[in-house]
Design a protein around this motif. Structure first.
Motif, PDB file in Angstrom:
ATOM      1  N   ASN A  52      48.821 -16.924  -4.748  1.00 23.97           N
ATOM      2  CA  ASN A  52      48.167 -15.637  -4.631  1.00 23.97           C
ATOM      3  C   ASN A  52      47.934 -14.845  -3.146  1.00 23.97           C
ATOM      4  O   ASN A  52      47.395 -13.911  -3.231  1.00 23.97           O
ATOM      5  N   SER A  53      48.661 -15.751  -2.070  1.00 28.37           N
ATOM      6  CA  SER A  53      48.143 -15.027  -0.990  1.00 28.37           C
ATOM      7  C   SER A  53      49.139 -13.882  -0.784  1.00 28.37           C
ATOM      8  O   SER A  53      50.267 -13.959  -0.814  1.00 28.37           O
ATOM      9  N   SER A  54      48.595 -12.965  -0.113  1.00 33.60           N
ATOM     10  CA  SER A  54      49.396 -11.712   0.003  1.00 33.60           C
ATOM     11  C   SER A  54      50.308 -11.970   1.249  1.00 33.60           C
ATOM     12  O   SER A  54      51.784 -11.375   1.356  1.00 33.60           O
ATOM     13  N   ARG A 260      41.313 -10.565 -18.870  1.00 29.34           N
ATOM     14  CA  ARG A 260      42.412 -11.498 -19.099  1.00 29.34           C
ATOM     15  C   ARG A 260      43.107 -12.020 -17.803  1.00 29.34           C
ATOM     16  O   ARG A 260      43.283 -13.215 -17.350  1.00 29.34           O
ATOM     17  N   TYR A 261      43.442 -10.854 -16.915  1.00 35.15           N
ATOM     18  CA  TYR A 261      44.064 -11.220 -15.736  1.00 35.15           C
ATOM     19  C   TYR A 261      43.224 -12.314 -14.942  1.00 35.15           C
ATOM     20  O   TYR A 261      43.741 -12.977 -14.377  1.00 35.15           O
ATOM     21  N   GLU A 262      41.929 -11.877 -14.918  1.00 36.65           N
ATOM     22  CA  GLU A 262      41.071 -12.746 -13.919  1.00 36.65           C
ATOM     23  C   GLU A 262      40.912 -14.154 -14.414  1.00 36.65           C
ATOM     24  O   GLU A 262      40.726 -15.140 -13.609  1.00 36.65           O
ATOM     25  N   VAL A 263      40.971 -14.265 -15.611  1.00 36.57           N
ATOM     26  CA  VAL A 263      40.869 -15.751 -16.219  1.00 36.57           C
ATOM     27  C   VAL A 263      42.330 -16.321 -16.017  1.00 36.57           C
ATOM     28  O   VAL A 263      42.325 -17.730 -15.829  1.00 36.57           O
ATOM     29  N   MET A 264      43.292 -15.982 -16.046  1.00 33.28           N
ATOM     30  CA  MET A 264      44.497 -16.868 -16.066  1.00 33.28           C
ATOM     31  C   MET A 264      45.422 -16.618 -14.713  1.00 33.28           C
ATOM     32  O   MET A 264      46.373 -17.443 -14.285  1.00 33.28           O
ATOM     33  N   ALA A 265      45.349 -15.331 -13.968  1.00 37.16           N
ATOM     34  CA  ALA A 265      46.386 -14.956 -13.011  1.00 37.16           C
ATOM     35  C   ALA A 265      46.218 -15.675 -11.792  1.00 37.16           C
ATOM     36  O   ALA A 265      47.194 -15.766 -10.717  1.00 37.16           O
ATOM     37  N   PRO A 282      39.451   0.868  -8.870  1.00 39.95           N
ATOM     38  CA  PRO A 282      38.490   1.200  -7.610  1.00 39.95           C
ATOM     39  C   PRO A 282      38.570   0.289  -6.393  1.00 39.95           C
ATOM     40  O   PRO A 282      38.678  -0.982  -6.709  1.00 39.95           O
ATOM     41  N   GLU A 283      38.639   0.866  -5.378  1.00 33.49           N
ATOM     42  CA  GLU A 283      38.957   0.193  -4.271  1.00 33.49           C
ATOM     43  C   GLU A 283      37.578  -0.735  -3.995  1.00 33.49           C
ATOM     44  O   GLU A 283      37.940  -2.094  -3.347  1.00 33.49           O
ATOM     45  N   GLY A 284      36.693  -0.909  -4.408  1.00 33.74           N
ATOM     46  CA  GLY A 284      35.572  -1.689  -4.402  1.00 33.74           C
ATOM     47  C   GLY A 284      35.715  -2.975  -5.414  1.00 33.74           C
ATOM     48  O   GLY A 284      35.111  -3.919  -4.899  1.00 33.74           O
ATOM     49  N   TYR A 285      36.353  -2.758  -6.265  1.00 26.61           N
ATOM     50  CA  TYR A 285      36.791  -3.831  -7.244  1.00 26.61           C
ATOM     51  C   TYR A 285      37.904  -4.706  -6.729  1.00 26.61           C
ATOM     52  O   TYR A 285      38.070  -6.007  -6.957  1.00 26.61           O
ATOM     53  N   TRP A 288      38.613  -8.281  -5.367  1.00 31.98           N
ATOM     54  CA  TRP A 288      38.365  -9.548  -6.376  1.00 31.98           C
ATOM     55  C   TRP A 288      39.393  -9.867  -7.404  1.00 31.98           C
ATOM     56  O   TRP A 288      39.551 -10.954  -8.059  1.00 31.98           O
ATOM     57  N   LEU A 289      40.606  -9.009  -7.375  1.00 28.20           N
ATOM     58  CA  LEU A 289      41.875  -9.367  -8.119  1.00 28.20           C
ATOM     59  C   LEU A 289      42.550 -10.581  -7.465  1.00 28.20           C
ATOM     60  O   LEU A 289      42.950 -10.429  -6.305  1.00 28.20           O
ATOM     61  N   TRP A 290      42.864 -11.542  -8.357  1.00 27.81           N
ATOM     62  CA  TRP A 290      44.070 -12.486  -7.736  1.00 27.81           C
ATOM     63  C   TRP A 290      45.246 -11.954  -7.156  1.00 27.81           C
ATOM     64  O   TRP A 290      45.821 -10.883  -7.918  1.00 27.81           O
ATOM     65  N   GLY A 291      45.542 -12.286  -5.785  1.00 26.40           N
ATOM     66  CA  GLY A 291      46.903 -11.625  -5.184  1.00 26.40           C
ATOM     67  C   GLY A 291      46.922 -10.183  -4.672  1.00 26.40           C
ATOM     68  O   GLY A 291      47.561  -9.637  -4.449  1.00 26.40           O
ATOM     69  N   TRP A 292      45.579  -9.756  -4.611  1.00 29.06           N
ATOM     70  CA  TRP A 292      45.515  -8.467  -3.949  1.00 29.06           C
ATOM     71  C   TRP A 292      45.631  -8.434  -2.585  1.00 29.06           C
ATOM     72  O   TRP A 292      45.377  -9.375  -1.787  1.00 29.06           O
ATOM     73  N   PRO A 293      46.490  -7.426  -2.105  1.00 35.38           N
ATOM     74  CA  PRO A 293      47.184  -6.284  -2.855  1.00 35.38           C
ATOM     75  C   PRO A 293      48.611  -6.832  -3.147  1.00 35.38           C
ATOM     76  O   PRO A 293      48.973  -6.146  -4.178  1.00 35.38           O
ATOM     77  N   VAL A 294      49.410  -7.463  -2.483  1.00 38.96           N
ATOM     78  CA  VAL A 294      50.821  -7.440  -2.486  1.00 38.96           C
ATOM     79  C   VAL A 294      51.278  -8.177  -3.796  1.00 38.96           C
ATOM     80  O   VAL A 294      51.954  -7.834  -4.542  1.00 38.96           O
ATOM     81  N   ARG A 295      50.693  -9.526  -3.990  1.00 34.12           N
ATOM     82  CA  ARG A 295      51.029 -10.216  -5.225  1.00 34.12           C
ATOM     83  C   ARG A 295      50.764  -9.455  -6.346  1.00 34.12           C
ATOM     84  O   ARG A 295      51.350  -9.405  -7.268  1.00 34.12           O
TER      85      ARG A 295
END
Length: 352
Positions: A52-54, A260-265, A282-285, A288-295
């Motif tokens: 998950n590292s960009s 679902r993405y947050e559970v398994m990604a 939204p930029e504030g959220y 918290w996404l796995w792999g944000w932003p590149v992955r």
């Protein structure tokens, strides 16, 4: 051994304690139980980080593109704006002569460098789709009532520049200049036969989704490939059922995907719910996404999903609308950036 009586007292035999083999002398530390869990934990954490590292993802490619909200339009301060606000009455002093959701405004947005232009549609009394933002025509035109009250021909006779004012009604710089400028969706698709468009269904009526599906089924398949439709859950569900190959988005679809993405990604996998859609993040959220932003962007591109970064917390039409706001776009982001001022933002992004 005997007690005080004549009978001998039995003494229970005691077994020596079982040695703790996990810490027994001579046993390699890496085979001791108390270390095994830590080793597994470190390995899992390392895997999750690497996946998950960009910064380990390499060159992300070209930078972000621009999504122009309503084309080139008159701007206004979005602070405090709600669903019932007549934004035509709070515009900034005009810097150009374009109006939102018109053919000239859409053309100007593409000319300025937009990759995608967003437009709004409403069904009319004669079953066509008018390209117009508001549910009612009272704010921007001299008419009164909802778009559904009018045929497309009647809407054409209205002046879409009638209600615009920047000085509290002292002057109306576009009054009389917008007669005949409300286009139908048919006119937009004919004028822009290959360009990417984001169509916003403004109602929550499933019948409108069905009617739009009926209409789009008559449009050339190649043209439909460059269209995305979003809106209320019910019309989008009806549209998706009729046209499963059309890229669509609704709050329900996006929520299902991201949960679902947050559970398994963390594993690098993307759930089926995220395939072939569009996500407005939204930029504030986003962090918290796995792999944000590149992955994250890479994964979504691989499953034919478009990622759009919106400003703030995703409130009313918040966009990246100033040079300073572009500093908040993370390095390596390759999706689309939502803006209400494409003429300023597109040239700045192209130079990044």
């Amino acid at each position: 051994m005997t007690g005080t009586g004549s009978e001998p007292v039995a003494v229970a035999a005691t077994e020596p304690p079982t040695p703790d083999v996990s810490t027994a002398p001579g046993r390699p530390w890496w085979r001791r139980k108390r270390y095994r869990f830590g080793i597994v934990l470190v390995l899992v954490a390392g895997y999750v980080y690497a996946v998950n590292s960009s910064w380990l993802a390499g060159d992300p490619g070209e930078g972000p593109g621009v999504l122009a909200h309503r084309g080139v339009a008159q701007t206004f301060d979005v602070a405090g704006v709600g669903d019932d606000t007549c934004t035509a009455e709070i515009i900034h002093e005009p810097a150009h002569g374009y109006l939102e959701n018109t053919l000239p405004g859409i053309r100007a947005a593409f000319d300025a460098g937009a990759e995608v232009v967003e437009l709004d549609v409403h069904i009319t009394a004669d079953g066509q789709f008018a390209v117009f933002h508001d549910w009612e025509v009272d704010c921007r035109t001299e008419g009164s009532g909802t778009t559904r009250d009018f045929t497309m021909a009647e809407l054409k006779r209205l002046d879409v520049g009638h209600g615009y004012t920047f000085d509290g009604g002292e002057t109306f710089p576009f009054r009389g200049k917008g007669v005949g400028m409300m286009p139908s969706l048919t006119e937009v698709l004919a004028e822009f036969p290959v360009e990417r468009l984001l169509i916003h269904v403004k109602s929550d009526d499933p019948a409108e989704g069905e009617a739009l599906a009926e209409y789009l089924s008559t449009v050339d398949e190649k043209r439909v490939e460059n269209l995305t439709v979003y809106g209320g859950d019910r019309p989008i569900a009806a549209l998706r059922e009729r046209m499963p190959d059309l890229r669509v988005m609704s709050k329900e679809i996006m929520t299902d995907c991201l949960l679902r993405y947050e559970v398994m990604a963390w594993t690098g996998m993307v759930p089926d719910a995220c395939h072939h859609t569009q996500l407005h993040i939204p930029e504030g959220y986003a962090p918290w996404l796995w792999g944000w932003p590149v992955r994250f962007a890479e994964r979504m591109a691989e499953v034919d999903t478009v990622v759009v970064l919106v400003a703030g917390d995703g409130g009313f039409s918040e966009g990246f609308d100033s040079a300073d706001s572009l500093d908040r776009i993370p390095d390596g982001f390759t999706g689309l950036v939502w803006t209400n001022d494409v003429t300023e933002i597109a040239p700045l992004l192209s130079g990044r």
